[in-house]
Write a protein that holds these residues in place. Structure first.
Motif, PDB file in Angstrom:
ATOM      1  N   ALA A 402       0.826  -1.206   0.000  1.00  0.00           N
ATOM      2  CA  ALA A 402       0.000   0.000   0.000  1.00  0.00           C
ATOM      3  C   ALA A 402       0.858   1.253   0.000  1.00  0.00           C
ATOM      4  O   ALA A 402       0.537   2.244  -0.672  1.00  0.00           O
ATOM      5  CB  ALA A 402      -0.935  -0.009   1.217  1.00  0.00           C
ATOM      6  N   HIS A 405       2.085   1.666  -3.477  1.00  0.00           N
ATOM      7  CA  HIS A 405       1.003   2.131  -4.342  1.00  0.00           C
ATOM      8  C   HIS A 405       0.762   3.627  -4.167  1.00  0.00           C
ATOM      9  O   HIS A 405       0.530   4.344  -5.151  1.00  0.00           O
ATOM     10  CB  HIS A 405      -0.282   1.370  -4.029  1.00  0.00           C
ATOM     11  N   SER A 417      -3.557  -0.345  -7.708  1.00  0.00           N
ATOM     12  CA  SER A 417      -4.228  -1.432  -6.997  1.00  0.00           C
ATOM     13  C   SER A 417      -5.323  -2.054  -7.843  1.00  0.00           C
ATOM     14  O   SER A 417      -6.031  -1.368  -8.575  1.00  0.00           O
ATOM     15  CB  SER A 417      -4.845  -0.924  -5.687  1.00  0.00           C
TER      16      SER A 417
END
Length: 458
Positions: A402, A405, A417
């Protein structure tokens, strides 16, 4: 801004595919919307849906190159080779939306000329110094002021990379702190994650017989483990070996497995020739039971995980340098880690909570701490539980991905994602990832194997 709908073209660069980018590359390549290319020297590693683009390592005659300029010379030659490869991709119509790679070998230095304006994330691993980190840390191997110019010159690639206008990336607070203050604001922390499913505890492992490197470890044995890419002083191999006579005298049930190759990853070879293993066995071999120690070299990843799950005390020592993946993986598995009290280790371990710390260069202190740990079952249980809890809180793979990303989205405007359901937008937070504090329970992560990987911990 568009979310969760666009195809993103990724170009990764690392001379030893996939290097530190295994998990993010594998995750991105699993999404059919994305195109993932990877420029690298040839090797046998494979990841599904990744197109490997090999380049030939330059042949270099260093005879006429000043010793202080050799690393830069090597780097710019690699940069030329990668640039030629990149021009070939460009002529075929490839235009990356983002370039991600490791700056350490110089490979990325010219890519801004091939694709001007393409966002770039460059892995900045370490800034070399002659007075505040690894050099001169161990008084057994004093630094030579005549070598300081060469050490300073090792940062030439760092400086060129820092002036390319891209975004830097590094995995720990301490590694970022080695860079000059003016450079640190441009270096993002992306905490590397551990595969918590693969690197998971198994209490039953300590009740089974384990065979490794020709040694049989029974449930009644106390297993002490050590892992390094190569067995050498930078990772405290000499300190570990000097602690063994006291350990083996004190307990006849101790068995030791020291995983690592006989080469040189960091530092220098012994001045008298041979390997550090040979040198240390010549020094302490007569004071230890050779039947209770094994050096299996580099081992299959599954064997490595089985060994850590069985370990009663895992030794992790390092000069002030880049922290190893093996430390992260050992914590995730719930190993009782006895670590050297240096800055990179303190960023992961709080003494008495999720591990133990000892003076890095003191074999007697290391031996005593291991013996105390083996005697204290309550402490062992606490360390195992807290090490795993620490990994779940700070080293989760989902958090690492995450964070990556968010950084990619910030630079490209595209969220890489996979949507949770068809046509459903996925909106990741765009604020900076939370950055845990050092020592008391914060840090980066680890790496899982490419197919058939042998353990070569940094």
């Amino acid at each position: 801004m568009r979310y969760g709908v666009s195809r993103v073209k990724f170009l990764f660069v690392h001379q030893n595919y996939p290097g530190q980018f295994l998990h993010i590359v594998r995750q991105l390549a699993s999404d059919e919307r994305h195109e993932v290319l990877f420029i690298t020297e040839p090797n046998a590693n494979q990841i599904a849906n990744v197109r490997k683009i090999p380049y030939s390592r330059p042949v270099i005659d260093i005879a006429e190159t000043h010793i202080a300029a050799r690393e830069l010379d090597n780097g710019v030659r690699r940069a030329d080779a990668v640039c030629r490869t990149a021009h070939g991709l460009k002529h075929l119509g490839f235009q990356p939306d983002i370039i991600i790679g490791h700056h350490g070998w110089g490979e990325m230095l010219n890519l801004c000329d091939v694709w001007p304006g393409a966002p770039m994330i460059g892995y900045l691993e370490f800034y070399y110094q002659h007075d505040r980190a690894d050099v001169g840390f161990d008084p057994e191997f004093p630094s030579d002021p005549l070598d300081y110019p060469r050490i300073r010159a090792k940062n030439a690639i760092n400086h060129i990379a820092l002036n390319l206008g891209g975004t830097g990336q590094t995995p720990t607070n301490w590694q970022r702190s080695t860079y000059p203050e003016w450079a640190q604001p441009g270096i993002e922390l992306v905490w590397e994650g551990v595969d918590l499913e693969k690197c998971s505890p198994d209490p039953a492992a300590r009740k089974k017989i384990l065979k490794i490197g020709g040694m049989t470890i029974r449930p009644s044995d106390r297993l002490v483990t050590y892992v390094s890419r190569d067995l050498e002083p930078y990772r405290g191999f000499h300190i570990m070996m000097r602690a063994l006579p006291e350990l083996m005298r004190a307990r006849k049930d101790i068995k030791v497995v020291a995983v690592g190759g006989d080469g040189i990853s960091y530092g220098c070879a012994p001045s008298q020739g041979g390997t550090w293993k040979d040198m240390m066995l010549a020094e302490v071999g007569g004071a230890i039971d050779r039947d209770r120690i094994v050096f299996p070299g580099r081992i299959p990843y599954a064997d490595y995980l089985a060994m850590l799950r069985r370990s009663d005390a895992h030794i992790y020592l390092t000069y002030p340098f880049v922290a190893s993946w093996s430390l992260r993986e050992a914590l995730a598995i719930g190993c009782p880690v006895v670590g050297g009290d240096t800055d990179p280790v303190r960023e992961f371990i709080a003494h008495g909570k999720n591990g133990l710390l000892v003076p890095c260069l003191k074999p007697p202190a290391l031996a005593r701490q291991i013996l105390e740990l083996l005697e204290d079952k309550a402490l062992t249980r606490t360390l195992r539980a807290n090490a795993r809890a620490y990994a779940e809180k700070h080293l989760a793979m989902a958090d690492y991905l995450a964070s990556y990303h968010r950084l990619i989205e910030r630079l490209t405007g595209e969220n890489p994602s996979r949507p949770s359901e068809p046509d459903a937008p996925v909106r990741l937070r765009t604020r900076a990832a939370a950055r845990p504090k050092a020592a008391a329970g914060a840090g980066p992560g680890a790496s899982a194997p490419v197919r058939g990987r042998l353990v070569t911990a940094a």
